[in-house]
Design a protein around this motif. Structure first.
Motif, PDB file in Angstrom:
ATOM      1  N   GLU A 150      -2.818  -4.128  -0.889  1.00  0.00           N
ATOM      2  CA  GLU A 150      -2.802  -3.013  -1.274  1.00  0.00           C
ATOM      3  C   GLU A 150      -3.386  -1.799  -0.482  1.00  0.00           C
ATOM      4  O   GLU A 150      -4.468  -2.406   0.045  1.00  0.00           O
ATOM      5  CB  GLU A 150      -3.376  -2.840  -2.789  1.00  0.00           C
ATOM      6  CG  GLU A 150      -2.772  -3.571  -3.829  1.00  0.00           C
ATOM      7  CD  GLU A 150      -1.324  -3.173  -4.181  1.00  0.00           C
ATOM      8  OE1 GLU A 150      -1.270  -1.804  -4.284  1.00  0.00           O
ATOM      9  OE2 GLU A 150      -0.298  -3.854  -4.411  1.00  0.00           O
ATOM     10  N   PRO A 151      -2.725  -0.674  -0.511  1.00  0.00           N
ATOM     11  CA  PRO A 151      -3.725   0.310   0.278  1.00  0.00           C
ATOM     12  C   PRO A 151      -4.897   0.735  -0.138  1.00  0.00           C
ATOM     13  O   PRO A 151      -4.908   0.717  -1.483  1.00  0.00           O
ATOM     14  CB  PRO A 151      -2.523   1.759   0.301  1.00  0.00           C
ATOM     15  CG  PRO A 151      -1.895   1.459  -0.796  1.00  0.00           C
ATOM     16  CD  PRO A 151      -1.750  -0.089  -0.922  1.00  0.00           C
ATOM     17  N   ILE A 152      -5.871   1.271   0.469  1.00  0.00           N
ATOM     18  CA  ILE A 152      -7.089   1.813  -0.076  1.00  0.00           C
ATOM     19  C   ILE A 152      -6.926   2.918  -0.898  1.00  0.00           C
ATOM     20  O   ILE A 152      -7.493   3.125  -2.001  1.00  0.00           O
ATOM     21  CB  ILE A 152      -8.282   1.903   1.039  1.00  0.00           C
ATOM     22  CG1 ILE A 152      -8.520   0.681   1.735  1.00  0.00           C
ATOM     23  CG2 ILE A 152      -9.393   2.384   0.362  1.00  0.00           C
ATOM     24  CD1 ILE A 152      -9.374   0.488   2.724  1.00  0.00           C
ATOM     25  N   TRP A 153      -5.961   3.944  -0.285  1.00  0.00           N
ATOM     26  CA  TRP A 153      -5.674   5.153  -0.778  1.00  0.00           C
ATOM     27  C   TRP A 153      -4.019   4.909  -0.941  1.00  0.00           C
ATOM     28  O   TRP A 153      -3.267   4.840   0.053  1.00  0.00           O
ATOM     29  CB  TRP A 153      -5.853   6.159   0.199  1.00  0.00           C
ATOM     30  CG  TRP A 153      -7.343   6.644   0.607  1.00  0.00           C
ATOM     31  CD1 TRP A 153      -8.068   5.916   1.254  1.00  0.00           C
ATOM     32  CD2 TRP A 153      -8.053   7.458  -0.257  1.00  0.00           C
ATOM     33  NE1 TRP A 153      -9.254   6.640   1.125  1.00  0.00           N
ATOM     34  CE2 TRP A 153      -9.279   7.605   0.302  1.00  0.00           C
ATOM     35  CE3 TRP A 153      -7.748   8.734  -1.278  1.00  0.00           C
ATOM     36  CZ2 TRP A 153     -10.381   8.562  -0.085  1.00  0.00           C
ATOM     37  CZ3 TRP A 153      -8.687   9.427  -1.621  1.00  0.00           C
ATOM     38  CH2 TRP A 153      -9.912   9.282  -1.054  1.00  0.00           C
ATOM     39  N   GLU A 172       3.330   0.481   6.336  1.00  0.00           N
ATOM     40  CA  GLU A 172       3.467   1.130   4.897  1.00  0.00           C
ATOM     41  C   GLU A 172       2.276   2.363   4.777  1.00  0.00           C
ATOM     42  O   GLU A 172       2.482   3.310   4.105  1.00  0.00           O
ATOM     43  CB  GLU A 172       3.322   0.292   3.916  1.00  0.00           C
ATOM     44  CG  GLU A 172       3.347   0.857   2.395  1.00  0.00           C
ATOM     45  CD  GLU A 172       4.746   1.477   2.183  1.00  0.00           C
ATOM     46  OE1 GLU A 172       5.789   1.294   2.906  1.00  0.00           O
ATOM     47  OE2 GLU A 172       4.804   2.366   1.263  1.00  0.00           O
ATOM     48  N   ALA A 173       1.161   1.819   5.541  1.00  0.00           N
ATOM     49  CA  ALA A 173       0.280   3.012   5.409  1.00  0.00           C
ATOM     50  C   ALA A 173       0.597   4.334   6.345  1.00  0.00           C
ATOM     51  O   ALA A 173       0.261   5.278   5.686  1.00  0.00           O
ATOM     52  CB  ALA A 173      -1.139   2.251   6.139  1.00  0.00           C
ATOM     53  N   SER A 174       1.156   4.026   7.376  1.00  0.00           N
ATOM     54  CA  SER A 174       1.361   5.428   8.023  1.00  0.00           C
ATOM     55  C   SER A 174       2.472   6.050   7.084  1.00  0.00           C
ATOM     56  O   SER A 174       2.482   7.252   7.354  1.00  0.00           O
ATOM     57  CB  SER A 174       2.042   5.003   9.666  1.00  0.00           C
ATOM     58  OG  SER A 174       2.616   3.640   9.711  1.00  0.00           O
ATOM     59  N   GLU A 175       3.421   5.358   6.617  1.00  0.00           N
ATOM     60  CA  GLU A 175       4.586   5.962   5.801  1.00  0.00           C
ATOM     61  C   GLU A 175       3.658   6.768   4.662  1.00  0.00           C
ATOM     62  O   GLU A 175       4.088   7.931   4.208  1.00  0.00           O
ATOM     63  CB  GLU A 175       5.327   4.899   5.124  1.00  0.00           C
ATOM     64  CG  GLU A 175       6.280   5.554   4.114  1.00  0.00           C
ATOM     65  CD  GLU A 175       7.956   5.206   4.439  1.00  0.00           C
ATOM     66  OE1 GLU A 175       8.167   4.833   5.421  1.00  0.00           O
ATOM     67  OE2 GLU A 175       8.525   5.660   3.689  1.00  0.00           O
TER      68      GLU A 175
END
Ligand SMILES: [Zn+2]
Length: 554
Positions: free
Chosen positions: A326-329, A356-359
């Motif tokens: 899961e992302p942290i944010w 997915e984080a950069s998205e």
């Protein structure tokens, strides 16, 4: 201060650096001579003209030496780097016995140290076994032991450290982090990931560090950087302790620092948007006060996800073991923070390693732009190790600076990185030239202490995709190597752009600061391999010699 420095600061007389091979990172790319008056370059060009302009100047004969703008590390952690210089270095340990041996020796050599701190251990050294507290207890059971992984996104501790941290079987995982537990017993294993590091370990250790120790660590980081040709740094995780140390150094330097520091205030994720946005306002208050040419609060830092090596980076598709992070944010928590920072004129720097984080980060920026309208902005994304092709285009269109670290692509540390992804995604790892092809500005840095800070080996990896640790290893996707002139400009001119210091420094042209480095080798004529052997002869910041290697080259 040595007498040489005093002379240099007190004379208003010009200095003519004469007859060099000067790479300007500007147009034209090459010059022979530079005239420095006070802190500035007043002429950069041919020697005949410079001679005519400076009949009365001090002359420094460069004798054909290679000169380039001072390196600016576009992503680093100064205080942590200084502190890490004092930790047990575990990077060269190839197995558990090697790690235990180094800890055991350090413990024996430092019998009165209240705790033992180590760094840079690599997951593959454990041969696939999960790290446990018992492995460390076997060599040091009494004193707390904290071992930063090489990427600094996880810490491996012993039982005494868990006790010191107050972590027991009932301590909940912090939001965005993990206290690893034995699936059979539920006991904490000694591995702490992501926000369990930043929100539990770091604050606990920060409490036992004195201001004096911070000042010493910061001074050590400055000294190392200057010796290695760095004249500016962008610190990527400032908190109150770090800013206080920088301001003490600024006061001690009479309003100057040994090198220029821009920084980003680290925003800690909480489950309250109100509290998250309050932290942005705190950063804005600092930014109003700290806007000088030596110390500048540039904006905020947000760590959207973790890292590939510990499978904490947020990917579109799962890792080879079927897990994902899961992302942290998530977008919902991130967008209001980015929008508030954008509205406050702060630069937003977002750590985004998984595709997915950069998205998520780019979508949050689009929302901020939609909310705040057209205004000057220079946001940036950090690492971008697995960004998709589509998102490279999006990033460029949004004017986002791609801040990347060649040393992270060193072939010597790719084995685990490639194994945990395990599919076609590894073929687009660290795609630096795609950023510039799409029209984005690419700024290079080291992310010290997660990777070695010296810029010359970093430029070796950038231009060859080969290992600066073991140059005999095969290159890591050599099609992504950067041309020498481009790599050096990304680490100087574009690193200055990344922190809005492009009017001040980063290029050797008249009107900009006299921030430059003289080397005893020339990678353009001697080849990229010379970056591994060249020495920094002279580091000049604002016209003042801050490092000199004696005796020669200069
Ligand atoms: Zn970092």
């Amino acid at each position: 201060m040595n007498p040489m420095d005093r002379k240099n600061t007190m004379t208003a007389k010009a200095t003519h650096y004469r007859g060099g091979r000067i790479f300007t990172a500007a147009e034209p790319a090459w010059a022979e001579s530079m005239i420095v008056e006070d802190s500035q370059l007043t002429y950069v060009g041919d020697t005949v003209t410079a001679d005519a302009l400076t009949r009365d100047a001090d002359i420094v004969e460069l004798d054909g030496a290679f000169v380039l703008p001072g390196f600016i590390d576009a992503h680093t952690h100064l205080l942590m780097m200084g502190q890490s210089l004092q930790k047990v270095d575990l990077q060269s340990a190839v197995d558990l016995a090697g790690i235990q041996d180094r800890i055991g020796r350090f413990a024996a050599d430092n019998p009165t140290a209240p705790r033992i701190l180590g760094r840079s251990w690599l997951f593959p050294a454990l041969g696939g076994r999960p790290p446990t507290r018992q492995m460390i207890d076997a060599v040091e059971a009494d004193r707390p032991v904290y071992l930063d992984s090489n990427d600094v996104h996880s810490v491996w501790v012993n039982s005494a450290a868990l006790h010191e941290l107050g972590i027991d079987d009932h301590t909940p995982d912090p939001l965005g982090g993990r206290i690893e537990r034995d699936p059979a017993t539920g006991h904490a294993t000694g591995m702490l990931y992501e926000t369990a590091v930043t929100q539990i370990v770091w604050p606990a250790l920060a409490k036992v560090v004195t201001d004096h120790e911070r000042d010493v660590a910061l001074a050590a980081a400055f000294e190392r950087y200057l010796a290695d040709g760095v004249t500016g740094a962008v610190d990527m995780a400032l908190g109150a302790d770090e800013v206080a140390a920088l301001e003490r150094a600024l006061a001690a330097g009479g309003g100057t620092l040994p090198l220029r520091v821009a920084g980003h205030w680290l925003i800690t994720r909480t489950d309250s948007t109100e509290e998250n946005v309050r932290q942005v306002r705190e950063a804005a208050t600092y930014a109003q006060r700290l806007q000088g040419p030596w110390l500048r609060m540039a904006g905020i830092k947000i760590i959207i996800d973790g890292v590939i090596d510990s499978c904490t980076a947020t990917m579109k598709e799962p890792y080879s073991d079927g897990t994902n992070a899961e992302p942290i944010w998530d977008l919902e928590s991130l967008a209001p923070v980015v929008t508030a920072a954008d509205a406050a004129g702060l630069q937003v720097a977002m750590h985004a390693i998984g595709d997915e984080a950069s998205e998520i980060g780019l979508t949050a920026l689009e929302k901020a732009i939609a909310a705040n309208g057209i205004r000057p902005r220079r946001h940036r994304m950090e690492h971008l190790e697995t960004i998709t092709k589509d998102n490279v285009q999006r990033l460029a269109q949004l004017g986002v600076v791609a801040s990347m670290q060649p040393v992270h692509a060193d072939p010597a540390i790719q084995e685990n990185w490639r194994a945990v992804l395990g599919d076609h995604r590894v073929e687009r790892a660290y795609p630096w030239p795609e950023m510039t092809s799409a029209g984005a500005v690419l700024a290079l840095g080291s992310d010290a202490p997660t990777a070695p800070h010296p810029p010359l080996p970093n430029m070796y990896v950038a231009t060859t995709r080969k290992s600066a640790i073991d140059p005999t290893l095969p290159p890591n996707l050599p099609e992504y190597a950067l041309p020498m002139a481009d790599a050096l400009a990304h680490a100087t001119r574009d690193a200055a752009y990344s922190c809005c210091w492009d009017d001040l420094t980063g290029q050797l042209v008249a009107g900009k600061a006299a921030d430059f480095v003289v080397l005893d080798g020339n990678p353009f004529t001697d080849g990229a391999g010379s970056l591994l052997t060249s020495r920094v002869g002279l580091t000049v910041v604002a016209g003042r010699i801050r490092h000199r290697t004696t005796p020669r080259p200069l």
